[in-house]
Scaffold this motif. Structure first.
Motif: not given
Length: 330
Positions: A109, A113-114, A129-130, A232
């Motif tokens: 990514r 933050y991801s 995953n968010e 996201v």
């Protein structure tokens, strides 16, 4: 003068010998083993090659996959007078997997933050995953590593390691090393989108931050907005190159408790201390803060097949890769 001519002749002779020696070395280095001292026999469709004076180690070192047919039986004459027979498929050099720059970027990514979480202590790469229990998983991965902090989501202060911090070569090795466990946790798209709507879509300040517009008035409006506003919290959960999911353990939201025990057992982190912590008030309060009870409200918002068809179309990849059931709610 005679002395000078004699010296020049010796130098020329030396150069000739050196050049010949180099040619011989190059010839020996590049010659294929299957051209050396072999006797070929055929029995039906199987070709047998008997190597004399060539060790198995030398064959593997100097041969290539293309030197002999895969439908070939190799017979090596050992020093003790016995033969060792092996199929070429067992001797072909191992193909070293590679990842393209695009695939590497897709895997690690773009920001901390991801990026997936790496737990080196237990050789685990966790693709979170968010809106899929990410608070639960981050706090759990903190706990099994002994990380004591109240901060969960800020990668600068939560103590977790992220895949983006590793070198590309190391990431490739980790992704193809069977000793490293790769796991992803996902949620049924209709439930996940509804959770995003309840948590983000109805929040004016968050929608201004994420989409540059006020909060929505209804769920159908939210479905229209997220087609153009990419974020996201409602993007596809298929974030890896598809071919990598074959070696990735997939967990789903309804089975979160069972999957937690199974995953932690596999990596060697499941014990009574973890079980007690998972059932503690501290952990319940930390994760409950983000709960939207979307599962209990599915029929309330998906009371028409029209909205479900929209989700099916928007999240085709999720349904295909993670094998979610497309059965309508009723």
């Amino acid at each position: 003068m005679f002395s000078r001519m004699h010296r020049n002749m010796r130098m020329t002779s030396a150069r000739t010998v050196s050049f010949c020696a180099i040619l011989c070395c190059l010839f020996i280095s590049f010659i294929r083993v299957d051209h050396l001292y072999r006797i070929m026999r055929k029995s039906g469709n199987i070709q047998t090659i008997i190597y004399q004076g060539v060790t198995e180690t030398a064959f593997v070192k100097y041969s290539t996959v293309s030197t002999v047919s895969k439908n070939t039986l190799l017979s090596f004459n050992r020093s003790d007078g016995h033969n060792k027979k092996l199929n070429i498929s067992k001797l072909s050099r191992k193909v070293v997997p590679e990842l393209t720059k695009v695939e590497l970027q897709q895997i690690k990514r773009y920001t901390h933050y991801s990026s997936p979480i790496v737990v080196s202590k237990y050789k685990l790469i966790f693709f979170w995953n968010e809106k899929v229990g990410c608070t639960y998983w981050k706090s759990l991965l903190q706990f099994i590593q002994g990380i004591k902090t109240k901060e969960v989501h800020d990668p600068r202060r939560n103590g977790l390691a992220y895949l983006i911090q590793f070198k590309d070569n190391d990431i490739t090795d980790m992704m193809f090393d069977e000793a490293w466990i790769k796991a992803v946790f996902v949620r049924e798209p209709r439930e996940r989108v509804l959770s995003a709507f309840l948590d983000k879509g109805l929040n004016n300040s968050l929608m201004m931050e994420l989409c540059g517009r006020p909060s929505v008035k209804s769920f159908p409006e939210f479905l229209t907005v997220i087609k153009h506003c990419k974020d996201v919290h409602w993007s596809s959960q298929v974030k890896l190159p598809r071919h990598l999911y074959g070696n990735t353990i997939i967990g789903k939201m309804p089975d979160i408790n069972k999957f937690t025990e199974s995953l932690l057992t596999k990596i060697g982190a499941w014990n009574d201390t973890v079980k007690d912590w998972l059932n503690s008030k501290e952990q319940f309060g930390r994760t409950r803060h983000h709960a939207t009870s979307a599962r209990e409200k599915l029929l309330q918002y998906y009371n028409d097949t029209k909205y479900q068809d929209i989700i099916f179309e928007m999240y085709t990849d999720d349904y295909e890769v993670f094998k979610f059931d497309k059965k309508y709610f009723n």
